[in-house]
Design an enzyme around this catalytic site. Structure first.
Site, PDB file in Angstrom:
ATOM      1  N   LYS A  77      29.407  39.888  37.107  1.00 52.56           N
ATOM      2  CA  LYS A  77      28.856  40.841  38.077  1.00 52.56           C
ATOM      3  C   LYS A  77      27.582  41.526  37.556  1.00 52.56           C
ATOM      4  O   LYS A  77      27.275  41.459  36.359  1.00 52.56           O
ATOM      5  CB  LYS A  77      29.939  41.876  38.415  1.00 52.56           C
ATOM      6  CG  LYS A  77      31.147  41.270  39.153  1.00 52.56           C
ATOM      7  CD  LYS A  77      32.159  42.348  39.550  1.00 52.56           C
ATOM      8  CE  LYS A  77      33.325  41.756  40.324  1.00 52.56           C
ATOM      9  NZ  LYS A  77      34.301  42.805  40.748  1.00 52.56           N
TER      10      LYS A  77
ATOM     11  N   TYR B  19      33.148  39.090  50.205  1.00 47.64           N
ATOM     12  CA  TYR B  19      34.210  40.098  50.089  1.00 47.64           C
ATOM     13  C   TYR B  19      34.782  40.488  51.463  1.00 47.64           C
ATOM     14  O   TYR B  19      35.327  41.583  51.629  1.00 47.64           O
ATOM     15  CB  TYR B  19      33.703  41.329  49.338  1.00 47.64           C
ATOM     16  CG  TYR B  19      33.786  41.191  47.827  1.00 47.64           C
ATOM     17  CD1 TYR B  19      35.013  40.972  47.194  1.00 47.64           C
ATOM     18  CD2 TYR B  19      32.664  41.302  47.024  1.00 47.64           C
ATOM     19  CE1 TYR B  19      35.111  40.855  45.818  1.00 47.64           C
ATOM     20  CE2 TYR B  19      32.747  41.177  45.636  1.00 47.64           C
ATOM     21  CZ  TYR B  19      33.977  40.955  45.036  1.00 47.64           C
ATOM     22  OH  TYR B  19      34.084  40.842  43.678  1.00 47.64           O
TER      23      TYR B  19
ATOM     24  N   PHE C  36      36.253  51.235  49.883  1.00 51.26           N
ATOM     25  CA  PHE C  36      35.218  50.985  48.873  1.00 51.26           C
ATOM     26  C   PHE C  36      34.300  49.818  49.233  1.00 51.26           C
ATOM     27  O   PHE C  36      33.412  49.459  48.461  1.00 51.26           O
ATOM     28  CB  PHE C  36      35.864  50.737  47.499  1.00 51.26           C
ATOM     29  CG  PHE C  36      36.859  49.602  47.456  1.00 51.26           C
ATOM     30  CD1 PHE C  36      36.436  48.279  47.379  1.00 51.26           C
ATOM     31  CD2 PHE C  36      38.230  49.862  47.479  1.00 51.26           C
ATOM     32  CE1 PHE C  36      37.346  47.231  47.338  1.00 51.26           C
ATOM     33  CE2 PHE C  36      39.150  48.820  47.445  1.00 51.26           C
ATOM     34  CZ  PHE C  36      38.704  47.499  47.375  1.00 51.26           C
TER      35      PHE C  36
ATOM     36  N   ARG D 179      42.603  35.275  35.241  1.00 47.56           N
ATOM     37  CA  ARG D 179      42.995  36.662  35.564  1.00 47.56           C
ATOM     38  C   ARG D 179      43.491  37.379  34.307  1.00 47.56           C
ATOM     39  O   ARG D 179      43.266  38.575  34.133  1.00 47.56           O
ATOM     40  CB  ARG D 179      44.087  36.669  36.642  1.00 47.56           C
ATOM     41  CG  ARG D 179      43.690  36.018  37.967  1.00 47.56           C
ATOM     42  CD  ARG D 179      42.757  36.832  38.799  1.00 47.56           C
ATOM     43  NE  ARG D 179      43.335  38.076  39.246  1.00 47.56           N
ATOM     44  CZ  ARG D 179      42.758  38.892  40.131  1.00 47.56           C
ATOM     45  NH1 ARG D 179      41.576  38.580  40.653  1.00 47.56           N
ATOM     46  NH2 ARG D 179      43.328  40.011  40.478  1.00 47.56           N
TER      47      ARG D 179
ATOM     48  N   THR E  22      42.016  45.225  37.283  1.00 46.45           N
ATOM     49  CA  THR E  22      40.840  45.665  38.046  1.00 46.45           C
ATOM     50  C   THR E  22      40.260  46.956  37.475  1.00 46.45           C
ATOM     51  O   THR E  22      39.046  47.080  37.309  1.00 46.45           O
ATOM     52  CB  THR E  22      41.250  45.910  39.519  1.00 46.45           C
ATOM     53  OG1 THR E  22      41.969  44.775  39.989  1.00 46.45           O
ATOM     54  CG2 THR E  22      40.033  46.141  40.391  1.00 46.45           C
TER      55      THR E  22
ATOM     56  N   ARG F  55      37.526  43.034  30.889  1.00 45.17           N
ATOM     57  CA  ARG F  55      37.323  44.347  31.513  1.00 45.17           C
ATOM     58  C   ARG F  55      37.585  45.486  30.525  1.00 45.17           C
ATOM     59  O   ARG F  55      36.887  46.505  30.559  1.00 45.17           O
ATOM     60  CB  ARG F  55      38.181  44.461  32.771  1.00 45.17           C
ATOM     61  CG  ARG F  55      37.563  43.662  33.935  1.00 45.17           C
ATOM     62  CD  ARG F  55      38.519  43.442  35.059  1.00 45.17           C
ATOM     63  NE  ARG F  55      37.867  42.973  36.282  1.00 45.17           N
ATOM     64  CZ  ARG F  55      38.512  42.532  37.348  1.00 45.17           C
ATOM     65  NH1 ARG F  55      39.841  42.515  37.358  1.00 45.17           N
ATOM     66  NH2 ARG F  55      37.862  42.120  38.411  1.00 45.17           N
TER      67      ARG F  55
ATOM     68  N   ASN G 150      33.158  46.292  37.293  1.00 48.20           N
ATOM     69  CA  ASN G 150      34.153  45.808  36.322  1.00 48.20           C
ATOM     70  C   ASN G 150      33.848  44.401  35.798  1.00 48.20           C
ATOM     71  O   ASN G 150      34.744  43.657  35.416  1.00 48.20           O
ATOM     72  CB  ASN G 150      35.571  45.921  36.907  1.00 48.20           C
ATOM     73  CG  ASN G 150      35.736  45.126  38.183  1.00 48.20           C
ATOM     74  OD1 ASN G 150      34.836  44.409  38.603  1.00 48.20           O
ATOM     75  ND2 ASN G 150      36.901  45.237  38.805  1.00 48.20           N
TER      76      ASN G 150
ATOM     77  N   HIS H 123      34.489  38.847  38.424  1.00 43.19           N
ATOM     78  CA  HIS H 123      35.398  38.508  39.524  1.00 43.19           C
ATOM     79  C   HIS H 123      36.125  37.229  39.145  1.00 43.19           C
ATOM     80  O   HIS H 123      35.547  36.353  38.496  1.00 43.19           O
ATOM     81  CB  HIS H 123      34.632  38.276  40.826  1.00 43.19           C
ATOM     82  CG  HIS H 123      35.427  37.499  41.846  1.00 43.19           C
ATOM     83  ND1 HIS H 123      36.319  38.108  42.689  1.00 43.19           N
ATOM     84  CD2 HIS H 123      35.508  36.175  42.102  1.00 43.19           C
ATOM     85  CE1 HIS H 123      36.910  37.172  43.438  1.00 43.19           C
ATOM     86  NE2 HIS H 123      36.429  35.992  43.101  1.00 43.19           N
TER      87      HIS H 123
ATOM     88  N   GLU I  19      36.339  29.832  47.471  1.00 43.61           N
ATOM     89  CA  GLU I  19      35.259  30.546  46.774  1.00 43.61           C
ATOM     90  C   GLU I  19      34.342  29.584  46.026  1.00 43.61           C
ATOM     91  O   GLU I  19      33.130  29.810  45.951  1.00 43.61           O
ATOM     92  CB  GLU I  19      35.860  31.588  45.830  1.00 43.61           C
ATOM     93  CG  GLU I  19      36.540  32.728  46.578  1.00 43.61           C
ATOM     94  CD  GLU I  19      37.223  33.732  45.669  1.00 43.61           C
ATOM     95  OE1 GLU I  19      37.830  34.675  46.203  1.00 43.61           O
ATOM     96  OE2 GLU I  19      37.150  33.589  44.426  1.00 43.61           O
TER      97      GLU I  19
END
Ligand code: ATP
Ligand code: MG
Length: 146
Positions: free
Chosen positions: A17, A57, A65, A93, A99, A110, A120, A123, A134
């Site tokens: 990100k 998203y 948010f 993950r 998150t 993270r 964070n 993704h 995706e």
């Protein structure tokens, strides 16, 4: 057994990100993927448009948010990648961590790098079906060389 691959490999979509590209962390994050056994089989650095970020998203469109998340995701370049390996969706993950970085386990991306629950750093697809969708959002089949 030449030519026979008995490993159950899977693919997942990762995004480094804008908070992480801004701090020049792409290499360190990639090293964590590779160190955990995931292969980066496609990679693309790009700046998302507002419409692209909203589309990516879309599942979060009703969340409070959402607007901030889209603004954040277009605030700088991202690195979209296809990661491949055994149980890649879940494994990624785990490597990413929770998150909210305050809740992320030590040693996760993270925990190491995230600035906040929003900024964070990474993704990762949350299920194999989402991963397929995706991956198709960012890559054509011809761009992926396992
Ligand atoms: P991602 O989908 O980015 O891999 P995730 O699956 O851990 O993250 P989601 O619940 O899908 O988390 O939320 C998507 C993204 O929205 C988060 O990664 C984060 O950037 C942002 N986000 C989630 N919850 C909040 C929140 N409470 N406040 C601000 N931003 C949030
Ligand atoms: Mg998610």
């Amino acid at each position: 057994m030449q030519g026979i691959n008995i490993m159950a490999t899977q693919r997942t979509l990762s995004i480094i990100k804008p908070d992480a590209t801004r701090r020049n962390l792409t290499g360190q994050i990639n090293a964590m993927f590779e160190g955990a056994g995931l292969r980066i089989i496609a990679t693309r650095r790009l700046q998302l448009t507002q419409a692209q970020a909203e589309a990516f998203y879309a599942v979060h469109a009703e969340r409070p948010f959402f607007k901030d998340l889209v603004s954040f995701m277009v605030s700088g370049p991202v690195v979209a990648q296809v990661l491949e390996g055994e149980d890649a969706v879940l494994k990624n993950r785990e490597i990413m961590g929770a998150t909210d970085p305050k809740k992320a386990d030590a040693g996760t991306i993270r925990a190491a790098f995230a600035e906040s629950i929003e900024a964070n750093s990474v993704h990762g697809s949350d299920a194999p079906e989402a991963a397929a969708e995706e991956i198709g959002f960012f890559f054509a089949g011809i761009d992926i060389t396992g």
